[in-house]
Design a protein around this motif. Sequence first.
Motif, PDB file in Angstrom:
ATOM      1  N   LEU A 190       0.905  -1.225   0.012  1.00 48.10           N
ATOM      2  CA  LEU A 190      -0.191  -0.036   0.015  1.00 48.10           C
ATOM      3  C   LEU A 190       0.941   1.154  -0.123  1.00 48.10           C
ATOM      4  N   ILE A 191       0.666   1.860  -0.982  1.00 48.12           N
ATOM      5  CA  ILE A 191       1.439   3.428  -1.045  1.00 48.12           C
ATOM      6  C   ILE A 191       0.652   4.553  -0.785  1.00 48.12           C
ATOM      7  N   VAL A 192       1.060   5.570   0.178  1.00 45.73           N
ATOM      8  CA  VAL A 192      -0.004   6.952   0.441  1.00 45.73           C
ATOM      9  C   VAL A 192       0.888   7.791   0.680  1.00 45.73           C
ATOM     10  N   GLU A 193       0.290   8.882   0.387  1.00 46.59           N
ATOM     11  CA  GLU A 193       0.807  10.039   0.746  1.00 46.59           C
ATOM     12  C   GLU A 193       0.015  10.607   1.885  1.00 46.59           C
ATOM     13  N   PRO A 194       0.705  11.016   3.157  1.00 48.31           N
ATOM     14  CA  PRO A 194       0.134  11.242   4.183  1.00 48.31           C
ATOM     15  C   PRO A 194      -0.677  12.464   4.313  1.00 48.31           C
ATOM     16  N   ILE A 195      -0.423  13.655   3.441  1.00 47.82           N
ATOM     17  CA  ILE A 195      -1.008  14.426   3.024  1.00 47.82           C
ATOM     18  C   ILE A 195      -1.066  14.814   1.525  1.00 47.82           C
ATOM     19  N   LYS A 196      -2.069  14.621   0.903  1.00 49.07           N
ATOM     20  CA  LYS A 196      -2.283  14.865  -0.683  1.00 49.07           C
ATOM     21  C   LYS A 196      -2.039  15.980  -1.068  1.00 49.07           C
ATOM     22  N   GLY A 197      -0.712  16.283  -1.376  1.00 53.37           N
ATOM     23  CA  GLY A 197      -0.135  17.933  -1.726  1.00 53.37           C
ATOM     24  C   GLY A 197      -0.736  18.370  -3.255  1.00 53.37           C
ATOM     25  N   GLU A 198      -0.946  17.431  -4.197  1.00 52.68           N
ATOM     26  CA  GLU A 198      -1.370  17.943  -5.528  1.00 52.68           C
ATOM     27  C   GLU A 198      -2.806  17.978  -5.580  1.00 52.68           C
ATOM     28  N   THR A 199      -3.674  17.276  -4.343  1.00 50.90           N
ATOM     29  CA  THR A 199      -5.113  17.370  -4.450  1.00 50.90           C
ATOM     30  C   THR A 199      -5.680  18.666  -3.834  1.00 50.90           C
ATOM     31  N   GLY A 200      -4.623  19.318  -3.226  1.00 55.00           N
ATOM     32  CA  GLY A 200      -5.030  20.760  -2.430  1.00 55.00           C
ATOM     33  C   GLY A 200      -4.555  20.637  -1.016  1.00 55.00           C
ATOM     34  N   VAL A 201      -3.597  19.826  -0.543  1.00 58.97           N
ATOM     35  CA  VAL A 201      -2.962  19.740   0.660  1.00 58.97           C
ATOM     36  C   VAL A 201      -4.062  19.323   1.621  1.00 58.97           C
ATOM     37  N   VAL A 202      -4.320  17.964   1.441  1.00 55.63           N
ATOM     38  CA  VAL A 202      -5.509  17.321   2.159  1.00 55.63           C
ATOM     39  C   VAL A 202      -5.018  16.031   2.887  1.00 55.63           C
ATOM     40  N   PRO A 203      -5.022  16.148   4.269  1.00 55.93           N
ATOM     41  CA  PRO A 203      -4.560  15.250   5.005  1.00 55.93           C
ATOM     42  C   PRO A 203      -5.237  13.870   5.043  1.00 55.93           C
ATOM     43  N   LEU A 339       3.340  23.107   5.116  1.00 60.86           N
ATOM     44  CA  LEU A 339       2.688  22.752   3.818  1.00 60.86           C
ATOM     45  C   LEU A 339       0.959  23.052   4.221  1.00 60.86           C
ATOM     46  N   LEU A 340       0.502  23.932   3.898  1.00 62.96           N
ATOM     47  CA  LEU A 340      -0.687  24.435   3.942  1.00 62.96           C
ATOM     48  C   LEU A 340      -1.607  24.599   2.672  1.00 62.96           C
ATOM     49  N   GLY A 341      -2.820  24.185   2.785  1.00 66.75           N
ATOM     50  CA  GLY A 341      -3.792  24.378   1.663  1.00 66.75           C
ATOM     51  C   GLY A 341      -4.791  25.578   2.055  1.00 66.75           C
ATOM     52  N   ALA A 349      -9.591  30.501  -6.681  1.00 69.61           N
ATOM     53  CA  ALA A 349      -8.058  30.136  -6.430  1.00 69.61           C
ATOM     54  C   ALA A 349      -7.126  30.598  -7.320  1.00 69.61           C
ATOM     55  N   GLN A 350      -7.492  30.635  -8.672  1.00 69.82           N
ATOM     56  CA  GLN A 350      -6.589  31.365  -9.626  1.00 69.82           C
ATOM     57  C   GLN A 350      -6.524  32.853  -9.352  1.00 69.82           C
ATOM     58  N   ASN A 367      -5.946  24.104  -7.648  1.00 62.65           N
ATOM     59  CA  ASN A 367      -7.024  23.518  -8.294  1.00 62.65           C
ATOM     60  C   ASN A 367      -7.906  24.669  -8.183  1.00 62.65           C
ATOM     61  N   SER A 368      -9.053  24.690  -8.554  1.00 70.99           N
ATOM     62  CA  SER A 368     -10.029  25.773  -8.442  1.00 70.99           C
ATOM     63  C   SER A 368     -10.682  26.390  -7.182  1.00 70.99           C
ATOM     64  N   THR A 369     -10.380  25.310  -6.161  1.00 70.99           N
ATOM     65  CA  THR A 369     -10.840  25.764  -4.873  1.00 70.99           C
ATOM     66  C   THR A 369      -9.508  25.707  -3.676  1.00 70.99           C
ATOM     67  N   SER A 370      -8.465  25.500  -4.235  1.00 70.18           N
ATOM     68  CA  SER A 370      -7.267  25.509  -3.358  1.00 70.18           C
ATOM     69  C   SER A 370      -6.365  26.072  -3.679  1.00 70.18           C
TER      70      SER A 370
END
Length: 398
Positions: A190-203, A339-341, A349-350, A367-370
């Motif tokens: 199982l591979i995981v990011e503890p915080i999904k950076g490219e999704t909008g910094v989502v723990p 590392l904050l979203g 966002a843009q 992304n459009s909301t982060s």
Amino acid sequence: MTDTTTDTTTRDWRERQADDLMASYAPALRLLVRGEGCWVWDDEGTAYLDFLGGIAVNSLGHAHPVVVAAASSQAATLVHVSNYFTTPSQLELAERLKRITGAGEGGRVYFGNSGAEANEAAFKLARRNGGRTRILALKNAFHGRTMGALALTGKPALQQAFEPMVPGVEHLDSTVEALEVAMRDDVAALIVEPIKGETGVVPLPEGYLAAARRLTERHGALLIVDEIQTGVGRTGAWFDYQHAGIVPDAVTIAKGIAGGVPLSALVTFGRASSLFQRGDHGSTFGGNPFSTTVANAVLEEIETRDLLGNAARRGPQIRDAVLGMGSSLVTEVRGRGLLLGIGVVEGAAQPIADAALERGLIVNAINSTSIRIAPPLIVGDAEIAEFADRFGAALAAC
């Protein structure tokens, strides 16, 4: 003989980018020519407060004396040797990484050049786990753009043009329930990011890593934590999994490890350290004396200057500053440490990031909301006050 030389002074840099560089990136926002600390300057002399840090890469900011000294000294001594040899700096860095990751005496280190390469190595490591081929990853996670790393990346829009993907990867919802259903004795890793950076910094949800550790151990699967963006002190600990009190089987590291010099690592723990055999993997440039010398200097500075503590303290300070602005555009602030979203209303966002750049502040509309911010670990009161002024002005302009 035809003279093919081009007088670059007669062509605008935007035209040169369009003519000479692959179109795989959007047009560059500015032409940057130098940096110092948390600041960079463009070709017109305009200063920008860098609250993106090269996307969590410039741990010590720009032109830090420690990096300059280490790079200058090593460049004058030995830049590269083949992997038929080792060097003192490579051995020192491997020992340092085993210590700060918690891998200890049973750990091993593989060096590459980028986060994607570290995750490619991790993919191959998983395939060595008892002949199993099922690998679990998470939806909306990002692990890189090379073919193996892209197969791990749970973003179908990034994969479609390059299908078929490397087989065997299944993408799950980021819930313990989904993991419990999918985890069986045929899972390699199982591979995981503890915080999904490219999704909008989502723990990941609270308790997810502890559950993942329990389930992978029960079924003999490897737990691989992708700390490419979250590692090297960015969240207030050396690695984000340390906040959860767990020990993985492998961790991938890049971005901030050498303060801007390309370098990555795969660190293995315990039984995972015996999976790779001679000839299983390799890299021409990985772990060369130049990059490892700089990395040792960067990690030493982070440790001796308590920049882990600084990241832990400054994150809440920035969070409070943003929420204290009282803007109706801001919905939340996510993440840990530096590392904050910043969650914003749909579509904002843009425009906010563009307005910030016009006011001399670099942030990232992921992304459009982060909006992602990842300032250097050296950030202090003065820089945070400047950020608050400029980001507040950008919000007001939108």
